[in-house]
Motif scaffolding. Structure first.
Motif, PDB file in Angstrom:
ATOM      1  N   MET A 194      -7.791  -6.426   5.270  1.00 26.67           N
ATOM      2  CA  MET A 194      -7.533  -5.002   5.523  1.00 26.67           C
ATOM      3  C   MET A 194      -6.031  -4.757   5.549  1.00 26.67           C
ATOM      4  N   PRO A 195      -5.584  -3.592   5.119  1.00 24.70           N
ATOM      5  CA  PRO A 195      -4.156  -3.330   5.099  1.00 24.70           C
ATOM      6  C   PRO A 195      -3.585  -3.283   6.494  1.00 24.70           C
ATOM      7  N   GLY A 196      -2.347  -3.741   6.612  1.00 33.12           N
ATOM      8  CA  GLY A 196      -1.696  -3.722   7.908  1.00 33.12           C
ATOM      9  C   GLY A 196      -1.155  -2.354   8.248  1.00 33.12           C
ATOM     10  N   VAL A 197      -0.490  -2.289   9.377  1.00 37.87           N
ATOM     11  CA  VAL A 197       0.087  -1.034   9.833  1.00 37.87           C
ATOM     12  C   VAL A 197       1.303  -0.700   8.987  1.00 37.87           C
ATOM     13  N   ILE A 198       1.395   0.539   8.560  1.00 38.60           N
ATOM     14  CA  ILE A 198       2.539   0.979   7.764  1.00 38.60           C
ATOM     15  C   ILE A 198       3.734   1.160   8.683  1.00 38.60           C
ATOM     16  N   LYS A 199       4.842   0.549   8.354  1.00 35.83           N
ATOM     17  CA  LYS A 199       6.052   0.671   9.155  1.00 35.83           C
ATOM     18  C   LYS A 199       7.073   1.492   8.388  1.00 35.83           C
ATOM     19  N   LEU A 200       7.460   2.613   8.956  1.00 34.83           N
ATOM     20  CA  LEU A 200       8.466   3.460   8.334  1.00 34.83           C
ATOM     21  C   LEU A 200       9.826   3.079   8.898  1.00 34.83           C
ATOM     22  N   ARG A 201      10.656   2.493   8.080  1.00 33.07           N
ATOM     23  CA  ARG A 201      11.964   2.035   8.533  1.00 33.07           C
ATOM     24  C   ARG A 201      13.017   3.086   8.195  1.00 33.07           C
ATOM     25  N   ASN A 238     -22.338   4.963  -5.311  1.00 26.06           N
ATOM     26  CA  ASN A 238     -22.490   3.684  -4.618  1.00 26.06           C
ATOM     27  C   ASN A 238     -21.557   2.627  -5.205  1.00 26.06           C
ATOM     28  N   ARG A 239     -21.440   2.600  -6.546  1.00 24.62           N
ATOM     29  CA  ARG A 239     -20.521   1.645  -7.180  1.00 24.62           C
ATOM     30  C   ARG A 239     -19.080   1.922  -6.756  1.00 24.62           C
ATOM     31  N   PHE A 240     -18.720   3.210  -6.689  1.00 23.83           N
ATOM     32  CA  PHE A 240     -17.364   3.560  -6.258  1.00 23.83           C
ATOM     33  C   PHE A 240     -17.126   3.123  -4.813  1.00 23.83           C
ATOM     34  N   ALA A 241     -18.104   3.332  -3.942  1.00 21.09           N
ATOM     35  CA  ALA A 241     -17.957   2.941  -2.536  1.00 21.09           C
ATOM     36  C   ALA A 241     -17.796   1.427  -2.404  1.00 21.09           C
ATOM     37  N   ILE A 242     -18.555   0.677  -3.201  1.00 24.34           N
ATOM     38  CA  ILE A 242     -18.430  -0.783  -3.171  1.00 24.34           C
ATOM     39  C   ILE A 242     -17.037  -1.203  -3.625  1.00 24.34           C
ATOM     40  N   TRP A 243     -16.581  -0.621  -4.750  1.00 20.85           N
ATOM     41  CA  TRP A 243     -15.249  -0.957  -5.275  1.00 20.85           C
ATOM     42  C   TRP A 243     -14.156  -0.596  -4.272  1.00 20.85           C
ATOM     43  N   MET A 268     -14.313  -0.124  -0.882  1.00 21.33           N
ATOM     44  CA  MET A 268     -14.320  -0.830   0.400  1.00 21.33           C
ATOM     45  C   MET A 268     -14.131  -2.333   0.256  1.00 21.33           C
ATOM     46  N   HIS A 269     -14.557  -2.921  -0.846  1.00 18.91           N
ATOM     47  CA  HIS A 269     -14.548  -4.379  -0.954  1.00 18.91           C
ATOM     48  C   HIS A 269     -13.495  -4.921  -1.917  1.00 18.91           C
ATOM     49  N   ILE A 270     -12.918  -4.068  -2.757  1.00 17.49           N
ATOM     50  CA  ILE A 270     -11.914  -4.550  -3.711  1.00 17.49           C
ATOM     51  C   ILE A 270     -10.582  -3.824  -3.516  1.00 17.49           C
ATOM     52  N   PHE A 271     -10.585  -2.508  -3.734  1.00 20.42           N
ATOM     53  CA  PHE A 271      -9.322  -1.776  -3.715  1.00 20.42           C
ATOM     54  C   PHE A 271      -8.694  -1.737  -2.327  1.00 20.42           C
ATOM     55  N   TRP A 272      -9.458  -1.336  -1.328  1.00 18.30           N
ATOM     56  CA  TRP A 272      -8.885  -1.138   0.004  1.00 18.30           C
ATOM     57  C   TRP A 272      -8.299  -2.412   0.604  1.00 18.30           C
ATOM     58  N   PRO A 273      -8.990  -3.558   0.548  1.00 20.73           N
ATOM     59  CA  PRO A 273      -8.372  -4.771   1.111  1.00 20.73           C
ATOM     60  C   PRO A 273      -7.102  -5.195   0.385  1.00 20.73           C
ATOM     61  N   GLN A 274      -7.000  -4.904  -0.910  1.00 18.74           N
ATOM     62  CA  GLN A 274      -5.851  -5.375  -1.683  1.00 18.74           C
ATOM     63  C   GLN A 274      -4.710  -4.359  -1.740  1.00 18.74           C
ATOM     64  N   GLU A 275      -5.038  -3.096  -1.878  1.00 15.62           N
ATOM     65  CA  GLU A 275      -4.013  -2.076  -2.109  1.00 15.62           C
ATOM     66  C   GLU A 275      -4.067  -0.925  -1.112  1.00 15.62           C
ATOM     67  N   GLY A 276      -4.812  -1.092  -0.045  1.00  9.63           N
ATOM     68  CA  GLY A 276      -4.926  -0.016   0.930  1.00  9.63           C
ATOM     69  C   GLY A 276      -3.601   0.359   1.567  1.00  9.63           C
ATOM     70  N   THR A 277      -2.757  -0.642   1.841  1.00  9.02           N
ATOM     71  CA  THR A 277      -1.463  -0.364   2.466  1.00  9.02           C
ATOM     72  C   THR A 277      -0.580   0.481   1.561  1.00  9.02           C
ATOM     73  N   ASP A 278      -0.526   0.119   0.278  1.00  5.28           N
ATOM     74  CA  ASP A 278       0.293   0.903  -0.650  1.00  5.28           C
ATOM     75  C   ASP A 278      -0.278   2.306  -0.847  1.00  5.28           C
ATOM     76  N   PHE A 279      -1.592   2.419  -0.859  1.00  4.04           N
ATOM     77  CA  PHE A 279      -2.206   3.734  -1.023  1.00  4.04           C
ATOM     78  C   PHE A 279      -1.901   4.627   0.181  1.00  4.04           C
ATOM     79  N   LEU A 280      -2.049   4.071   1.382  1.00  5.43           N
ATOM     80  CA  LEU A 280      -1.723   4.839   2.580  1.00  5.43           C
ATOM     81  C   LEU A 280      -0.234   5.175   2.628  1.00  5.43           C
ATOM     82  N   GLY A 281       0.593   4.201   2.239  1.00  9.90           N
ATOM     83  CA  GLY A 281       2.031   4.452   2.209  1.00  9.90           C
ATOM     84  C   GLY A 281       2.385   5.577   1.261  1.00  9.90           C
ATOM     85  N   LEU A 282       1.730   5.604   0.107  1.00 11.56           N
ATOM     86  CA  LEU A 282       1.979   6.673  -0.855  1.00 11.56           C
ATOM     87  C   LEU A 282       1.620   8.032  -0.262  1.00 11.56           C
ATOM     88  N   LEU A 283       0.485   8.105   0.432  1.00 13.13           N
ATOM     89  CA  LEU A 283       0.078   9.363   1.054  1.00 13.13           C
ATOM     90  C   LEU A 283       1.057   9.787   2.147  1.00 13.13           C
TER      91      LEU A 283
END
Length: 279
Positions: free
Chosen positions: A1-8, A100-105, A107-122
């Motif tokens: 899971m992505p870590g906490v976003i730190k704004l420096r 369902n395929r999108f939800a699987i992708w 929660m199990h692929i995109f979010w664990p790998q790129e969730g931090t960058d996605f949240l950071g972008l937002l």
């Protein structure tokens, strides 16, 4: 899971490097409207934080997302309950399968790998517009244009193309214009100077990639000297020309790319001073 976003708040890039910080500072000087009043210092800090701290991180997160590739496959499980009374093969059933395929992708692929960058972008997208609101609606077109250019550059990078032109304009031209418009008006000559320095950063990045980049570094430098001469600042134009000559010898000597940054920063500040002084 992505870590906490730190704004420096500190600038994490090297200080002596052509980028948003120096471009914004130069644009603020070039506007000619900066004074030592407390309000102007606050505006300067805000616009520097916008271009270097917020938009710079926005660009970094966007590029990392653009470069993300994976061949991972997730187990086909039921993430979303199927619609009641839907028959297999029906439109409702096909829509459910796609969801369902999108939800699987996600929660199990995109979010664990790129969730931090996605949240950071937002987060940095939101911060960009909050600071834009504080600085005034006059900054809206430039912020929107910079983000549109960033997205275009990310799309090019995603396809394996050359995104360095977008990087040069995003990291120098738009910050220069934002600094300029915060303290004054963007004149045609100020716009052209900002564009020329964006092209020069493109040249530095091309040189960093192992290319010669003679035209991208030499031609804008020559055009810059002519513009400053036309602006009736012959002394500063001569100083910028001397810096350009030094850059030429650095290129001929095939020096490290990092040695090109300091002369360009000096050239940027001298050009800004030339635009600020009455002709």
């Amino acid at each position: 899971m992505p870590g906490v976003i730190k704004l420096r708040l500190e600038i994490q890039r090297p200080w002596l490097k052509v980028g948003p910080f120096w471009a914004t500072l130069a644009g603020s000087i070039a506007a000619g409207g900066f004074s030592l009043q407390p309000r102007n210092w606050l505006l300067l800090v805000l616009v520097l934080f916008l271009t270097e701290g917020v938009m710079g991180n926005w660009w970094d997160h966007l590029l990392r997302l653009a470069g993300w590739k994976t061949s991972d496959r997730a187990e086909a499980i039921e993430m979303v309950p199927p619609p009641p009374y839907a028959l297999p093969g029906s439109l409702a059933w096909k829509l459910w399968e796609s969801l369902n395929r999108f939800a699987i992708w996600w929660m199990h692929i995109f979010w664990p790998q790129e969730g931090t960058d996605f949240l950071g972008l937002l987060v940095f997208t939101g911060l960009t517009w909050v600071l834009g609101i504080i600085l005034g609606r006059i900054t809206y077109p430039l912020i929107a244009g910079a983000q549109a250019l960033g997205i275009l550059g990310a799309m090019v990078a995603r396809r394996g193309g050359d995104y360095l032109p977008a990087k040069g304009l995003f990291a120098v031209t738009f910050p220069w214009l934002l600094g300029c418009i915060t303290f004054g008006a963007v004149t045609p000559i100020a716009f052209m100077v900002a564009l020329l320095f964006g092209l020069m950063l493109w040249g530095i990045e091309e040189r960093k990639a192992g290319k010669t980049a003679w035209l991208l570094l030499g031609t804008p430098q020559l055009a810059l000297v002519l513009l400053l001469w036309w602006a009736k600042q012959p002394l500063l134009a001569a100083m910028v020309a001397c810096i350009g000559l030094g850059l030429f010898f650095l290129l001929v000597g095939e020096r490290e790319v990092k040695r090109l940054h300091l002369p360009l920063i000096l050239s940027m500040l001298l050009s800004a001073l030339a635009l600020a002084l009455p002709g």
